[in-house]
Design an enzyme around this catalytic site. Structure first.
Site, PDB file in Angstrom:
ATOM      1  N   GLU A 298       0.827  -1.206   0.000  1.00 29.02           N
ATOM      2  CA  GLU A 298       0.000   0.000   0.000  1.00 29.02           C
ATOM      3  C   GLU A 298       0.867   1.264   0.000  1.00 29.02           C
ATOM      4  O   GLU A 298       0.468   2.298  -0.536  1.00 29.02           O
ATOM      5  CB  GLU A 298      -0.909  -0.019   1.237  1.00 29.02           C
ATOM      6  CG  GLU A 298      -2.239   0.679   1.014  1.00 29.02           C
ATOM      7  CD  GLU A 298      -3.247   0.343   2.095  1.00 29.02           C
ATOM      8  OE1 GLU A 298      -3.991  -0.640   1.923  1.00 29.02           O
ATOM      9  OE2 GLU A 298      -3.291   1.042   3.115  1.00 29.02           O
ATOM     10  N   HIS A 327       7.980 -26.617   1.663  1.00 28.99           N
ATOM     11  CA  HIS A 327       7.285 -27.713   0.994  1.00 28.99           C
ATOM     12  C   HIS A 327       6.153 -27.180   0.128  1.00 28.99           C
ATOM     13  O   HIS A 327       5.195 -27.885  -0.151  1.00 28.99           O
ATOM     14  CB  HIS A 327       6.769 -28.701   2.036  1.00 28.99           C
ATOM     15  CG  HIS A 327       7.892 -29.240   2.877  1.00 28.99           C
ATOM     16  ND1 HIS A 327       8.583 -30.380   2.546  1.00 28.99           N
ATOM     17  CD2 HIS A 327       8.484 -28.740   3.986  1.00 28.99           C
ATOM     18  CE1 HIS A 327       9.545 -30.575   3.445  1.00 28.99           C
ATOM     19  NE2 HIS A 327       9.501 -29.586   4.326  1.00 28.99           N
ATOM     20  N   LYS A 441     -13.040   2.475  -1.933  1.00 33.80           N
ATOM     21  CA  LYS A 441     -13.976   2.851  -0.865  1.00 33.80           C
ATOM     22  C   LYS A 441     -15.104   3.697  -1.465  1.00 33.80           C
ATOM     23  O   LYS A 441     -16.278   3.513  -1.142  1.00 33.80           O
ATOM     24  CB  LYS A 441     -13.254   3.651   0.225  1.00 33.80           C
ATOM     25  CG  LYS A 441     -12.346   2.820   1.121  1.00 33.80           C
ATOM     26  CD  LYS A 441     -11.817   3.637   2.297  1.00 33.80           C
ATOM     27  CE  LYS A 441     -10.925   2.803   3.202  1.00 33.80           C
ATOM     28  NZ  LYS A 441     -10.396   3.520   4.357  1.00 33.80           N
TER      29      LYS A 441
HETATM   30  O1  PA5 Z   1      -3.219   1.734   5.829  1.00 34.98           O
HETATM   31  C1  PA5 Z   1      -4.289   2.295   5.610  1.00 34.98           C
HETATM   32  O2  PA5 Z   1      -4.404   3.525   5.682  1.00 34.98           O
HETATM   33  C2  PA5 Z   1      -5.522   1.499   5.257  1.00 34.98           C
HETATM   34  O3  PA5 Z   1      -5.258   0.160   5.097  1.00 34.98           O
HETATM   35  C3  PA5 Z   1      -6.583   1.664   6.361  1.00 34.98           C
HETATM   36  O4  PA5 Z   1      -6.045   1.224   7.578  1.00 34.98           O
HETATM   37  C4  PA5 Z   1      -7.852   0.867   6.054  1.00 34.98           C
HETATM   38  O5  PA5 Z   1      -8.347   1.223   4.802  1.00 34.98           O
HETATM   39  C5  PA5 Z   1      -8.908   1.136   7.132  1.00 34.98           C
HETATM   40  O6  PA5 Z   1      -9.165   2.503   7.222  1.00 34.98           O
HETATM   41  P1  PA5 Z   1      -9.816   3.142   8.501  1.00 34.98           P
HETATM   42  O7  PA5 Z   1      -8.892   2.908   9.651  1.00 34.98           O
HETATM   43  O8  PA5 Z   1      -9.946   4.590   8.159  1.00 34.98           O
HETATM   44  O9  PA5 Z   1     -11.130   2.480   8.709  1.00 34.98           O
END
Ligand code: PA5
Length: 474
Positions: A298, A327, A441
């Site tokens: 990410e 394995h 989202k």
């Molecule tokens: O790393 C990130 O920013 C994302 O993976 C968020 O943690 C994830 O989308 C969840 O978002 P939120 O904490 O706003 O619900």
């Protein structure tokens, strides 16, 4: 814990370098040549740190991280509940899960309350599969459960949907006391969760502004779950702080561990290694590989560089577990395409070694195992795998933790976070945003009928009209 070894983490990068067995490795000069770029990265990161943009490091201060408040709250609730459930997704779930699995008994939930120190069982609901969700609610008594709703944005559909179901259940089962079964971890000003929490009187912790989910384990996002389930959060923070100091106060690719790891990652990426395998040799670190995968994917998987040019960049993380994956995936790592760089994570001293009994009546070919330990077998397999990769000309390195405890896990988290930040600089991208996730989202809001997303909904429905599919006729 008497067995604690207080020396720090080691990075063994022999398997990345040229040697008599592996001509494909890097030379010291190649690493040295990246020094200028690393110095620039260090200056930029340090400026951003001062401006409060690298909060995963800046907010390690125990007071700012709300540690005393977290510990006080954790101690006041831990023995009142049989179960503690995190509702969250992505960065709001993977950190709490990874640290719990690394530091608590592998079968923690199955232990008797006495053996758990009268602390609640721990569950993380990081998905919205209706069957799993329903089955979790079936095994929990809501009146004996504390739910921690974690969402930085306070808007994420998955977490909000889970929250609404749980809130409804709690209201029915617990009546007017239901709010005591919910603790919320969210932004201090923004989002839809906050006003509900304030109105309904939930206990609340703050996700500091400026910290993306995947960098938030050492904030109340991860620390609350850790403290409730008996993890020494002070040790976790101490290890993290020490690694943070090492990285922020040292320069030079051969001295600064984050610079070294980022340089190795960058060189390997330049040489076509598009896949970064993270392979711990300890079951406790299995979910750390999930956390790392999110952090790397990410943060570094980006369409645009800092100047807005389309680059579609990123190294794909792959999770593996030693020895299990020897394995399974190791065949591919040794003989498949040479597009991977492998990080092993080894633990030098296990809490248990587990002896293998001697039986002289057994055939000789298994007798050799007798009198040795499972730990020795695991170390041997790890070394043998490293050597097989070296012989095949494949690059690999190893992060060695002296011991799997809170202090060393804290160190590991910060090392990987800083390494990711450095890699972002070397790739000239912003490692701290996630526009691709936001897109998904928004599409979900549109399809689920949220106001203001009507145009996006029409676009998606239009796209869905064209279908290529094949179904077996009955
Ligand atoms: O790393 C990130 O920013 C994302 O993976 C968020 O943690 C994830 O989308 C969840 O978002 P939120 O904490 O706003 O619900």
């Amino acid at each position: 814990m008497e067995n604690r070894v207080r020396s720090g983490i080691t990075i063994d990068y022999m398997g990345m370098m040229q040697s008599s067995q592996n001509q494909n490795g890097f030379t010291k000069e190649e690493l040295q040549n990246l020094q200028e770029a690393l110095n620039e990265a260090q200056t930029t990161l340090s400026t951003r740190w001062k401006a409060g943009e690298i909060d995963f490091s800046k907010l390690l201060d125990p007071i700012k991280t709300q540690i005393p408040e977290i510990i006080e709250y954790a101690n006041s609730v831990a023995s009142n509940f049989e179960n503690f459930v995190v509702l969250g997704i992505g960065g709001s779930a993977l950190g709490p899960l990874a640290v719990h699995q690394a530091l608590n008994h592998y079968y923690y939930n199955e232990l008797s309350p006495e053996k758990r120190g009268h602390r609640p069982r721990f569950y993380v609901m990081d998905n919205i599969d209706p069957v799993r969700f329903n089955e979790l609610l079936q095994i929990l008594d809501p009146s004996k459960t504390l739910f921690n709703v974690i969402s930085k944005s306070g808007n994420t559909s998955e977490t909000m949907a889970q929250f609404l179901i749980v809130r409804d259940t709690l209201r029915r089962v617990c009546g007017e006391n239901y709010a005591q079964h919910i603790v919320v971890t969210t932004d201090k000003e923004k989002g839809n969760l906050l006003p509900i929490a304030l109105k309904e009187g939930y206990h609340r912790f703050v996700v500091p502004t400026g910290i993306g989910g995947r960098f938030s384990e050492l904030t109340p996002v991860g620390l609350l779950a850790a403290a409730i389930c008996g993890i020494d959060v002070n040790q976790l923070m101490e290890g993290a702080l020490e690694m943070d100091q090492w990285i922020r106060k040292t320069s030079g690719v051969f001295s600064n561990p984050a610079q070294l790891r980022a340089a190795l990652a960058h060189l390997s990426w330049q040489k076509g290694k598009n896949i970064s395998v993270f392979m711990p040799y300890a079951d406790g670190l299995k979910t750390m590989a999930d956390w790392y995968a999110q952090l790397w994917a990410e943060s570094l998987g980006k369409r645009n560089d800092r100047q807005g040019k389309v680059v579609n960049i990123g190294q794909t993380p792959v999770k593996a577990l030693g020895v299990t994956d020897q394995h399974s995936q190791v065949q591919l790592f040794v003989e498949g395409p040479d597009d991977k760089v492998i990080t092993f994570v080894a633990v030098e001293k296990f809490a248990e070694t587990q002896e293998i009994p001697v039986d002289l009546e057994l055939p000789e070919d298994i007798q050799f195992l007798g009198g040795r330990t499972l730990a020795e077998l695991l170390f041997a397999e790890q070394k043998a795998t490293e050597y097989a990769l070296t012989l095949a000309g494949r690059q690999h390195q190893k992060i060695i933790l002296p011991y799997l405890d809170a202090y060393n896990v804290g160190q590991l988290l910060l090392l990987l976070e800083w390494e990711t930040a450095y890699m972002g600089e070397l790739l000239n991208i912003n490692a701290f945003d996630q526009p691709g996730v936001e897109e998904g989202k928004n599409g979900t809001y549109a399809l689920m009928g949220r106001k203001g997303y009507e145009t996006r909904r029409q676009e998606i429905e239009e796209y869905g009209k064209t279908q290529y599919s094949l179904t077996k006729e009955l």
